[in-house]
Design a protein around this motif. Structure first.
Motif, short mmCIF file in Angstrom:
data_model
loop_
_atom_site.label_atom_id
_atom_site.label_comp_id
_atom_site.label_asym_id
_atom_site.label_seq_id
_atom_site.Cartn_x
_atom_site.Cartn_y
_atom_site.Cartn_z
N VAL A 152 0.92 -1.62 0.10
CA VAL A 152 0.54 -0.26 -0.25
C VAL A 152 0.80 1.43 -0.52
CG1 VAL A 152 -1.72 1.48 1.12
CG2 VAL A 152 -1.78 -1.17 1.31
N GLU A 171 -1.30 -2.31 -3.79
CA GLU A 171 -3.15 -3.56 -3.41
C GLU A 171 -3.84 -1.93 -4.07
OE1 GLU A 171 -5.99 -6.29 -2.42
OE2 GLU A 171 -3.69 -6.95 -3.57
N LEU A 172 -2.63 -0.78 -3.13
CA LEU A 172 -4.07 0.43 -3.14
C LEU A 172 -2.54 1.52 -3.47
CD1 LEU A 172 -6.63 1.57 -2.43
CD2 LEU A 172 -5.97 1.85 -0.38
N THR A 173 -3.21 2.21 -3.93
CA THR A 173 -1.97 3.77 -3.71
C THR A 173 -2.61 5.03 -3.38
OG1 THR A 173 -2.64 4.14 -6.34
CG2 THR A 173 -0.84 2.78 -5.71
N ASP A 193 -9.77 2.83 5.51
CA ASP A 193 -10.19 2.65 4.20
C ASP A 193 -8.95 1.57 3.81
OD1 ASP A 193 -12.44 4.44 3.64
OD2 ASP A 193 -11.13 5.71 2.76
N ILE A 194 -8.38 1.38 4.07
CA ILE A 194 -7.38 0.42 4.00
C ILE A 194 -7.29 -0.61 4.42
CG2 ILE A 194 -4.89 -0.16 4.56
CD1 ILE A 194 -4.01 2.37 4.74
N ASN A 197 -10.09 -2.46 2.38
CA ASN A 197 -9.40 -3.43 1.12
C ASN A 197 -8.84 -4.51 1.31
OD1 ASN A 197 -12.15 -1.54 -0.30
ND2 ASN A 197 -10.39 0.34 0.51
#
Length: 330
Positions: A152, A171-173, A193-194, A197
């Protein structure tokens, strides 16, 4: 030999001008002088333009240093106050890893998520490269059979470096986190949010811990999932002092651990973002200070070159005048 050649050129010019009208000779002299003057002024003009560019760059770097210094004062106070948030959780729930990768200890889990905290802007030294290197090192340490590691990424600079060889593991930016003054509410929403998700057993947060303007070592803080904490506690492993307290009320231990884990993650992430923001400003101050000094040294060298070029041009003109006078006398 040079003087003799100049005398010969002077005699040749006088012989050629004697066969033409005075107006033609005068126009030839003026055109020749203009060409020579133009050729001489090219080098000095280039150096003068270069000096102007370096001087403008020096003004920009000095201004950026002053802006970073003014921002650092306010962020540093907020960062120091935020350090008291995560420390009680380390005593209560433990911390699988908090250090600089010299000694790696803690609970062995299958699903690791490395949260790389970086900046959105550059011109701040190598703090972003350091965070990415530590993140990749953590991935190698925790890789193995039946294990999974995801990223992340917070910040555009970290994303740009990790996308090159770890694009499928991201996974997430998240970007533009520090575009506005940061507060705990924003980070709490981001942490929620992290958690929604990303599936994890352990969150490894990589950031630069601010010590001073010139010292910000990379640091890793770990937040374990409630399931892992409860499992380790039941297995006899003592991660913190939670077992020393008696839980009252209708909530079970699992529910308490769930709430504590979420709150711990938001507090640690809030402190990590502020620490990295302080480190970014400190690194930018140092980088802009070095740039200003380098620009000053370059300006000194260009000034010396300009003076030498100008003196050489004047000396050449004097030599030509003396040579012409000598040719007329001869």
């Amino acid at each position: 030999m040079a003087m003799a050649a100049l005398r010969r050129e002077g005699r040749r010019f006088l012989l050629s001008s004697a066969s033409s009208t005075p107006i033609t000779a005068r126009s030839a002299i003026s055109s020749e002088e203009s060409c020579l003057f133009g050729a001489r002024s090219i080098s000095t003009q280039i150096v003068r333009n270069r000096m102007k560019s370096v001087r403008n760059i020096q003004k920009i770097t000095k201004a950026m240093k002053m802006v970073a210094a003014s921002k650092l004062r306010g962020v540093q106070t907020k960062t120091e106050n935020s350090r008291g948030l995560w420390q009680p959780f380390v005593a209560l729930l433990g911390d699988g890893l908090r250090g600089d990768l010299i000694t790696i200890v803690g609970v062995d889990v299958k699903k690791n998520v490395v949260i790389t905290v970086s900046s959105d802007k550059g011109l701040c030294g190598g703090i972003n490269s350091t965070s990415v290197k530590v993140s990749k090192a953590l991935t190698r340490v925790y890789s193995g059979p039946e294990k999974e590691t995801k990223y992340v990424v917070l910040g555009e600079k970290g994303k740009a470096q990790l996308v090159r060889d770890s694009k499928n593991s991201i996974e997430l930016t998240i970007s533009e986190l520090q575009k506005n003054p940061l507060n705990y509410t924003q980070v709490a929403v981001l942490a929620d949010d992290i958690l929604k998700n990303v599936e994890f057993d352990a969150l490894r947060i990589v950031f630069n811990k601010f010590h001073s303007v010139v010292s910000f070592p990379p640091t890793v803080s770990t937040v374990l999932s409630p399931e892992v904490v409860e499992k380790e506690s039941e297995a006899g492993g003592r991660l913190g002092d939670l077992d020393l307290y008696e839980i009252e009320g209708g909530e079970t231990k699992s529910e308490v651990l769930q709430n504590l884990s979420e709150f711990q993650f938001s507090c640690v992430l809030f402190n990590a973002v502020l620490e990295n923001g302080c480190s970014e400003l400190g690194a930018r101050m140092s980088a802009m200070d070095s740039s200003s000094k380098n620009a000053g040294e370059m300006l000194d060298r260009l000034t010396l070159t300009y003076n030498r070029t100008r003196q050489a041009s004047i000396t050449t003109e004097l030599i030509e005048i003396i040579s012409g006078a000598s040719a007329l006398e001869g």
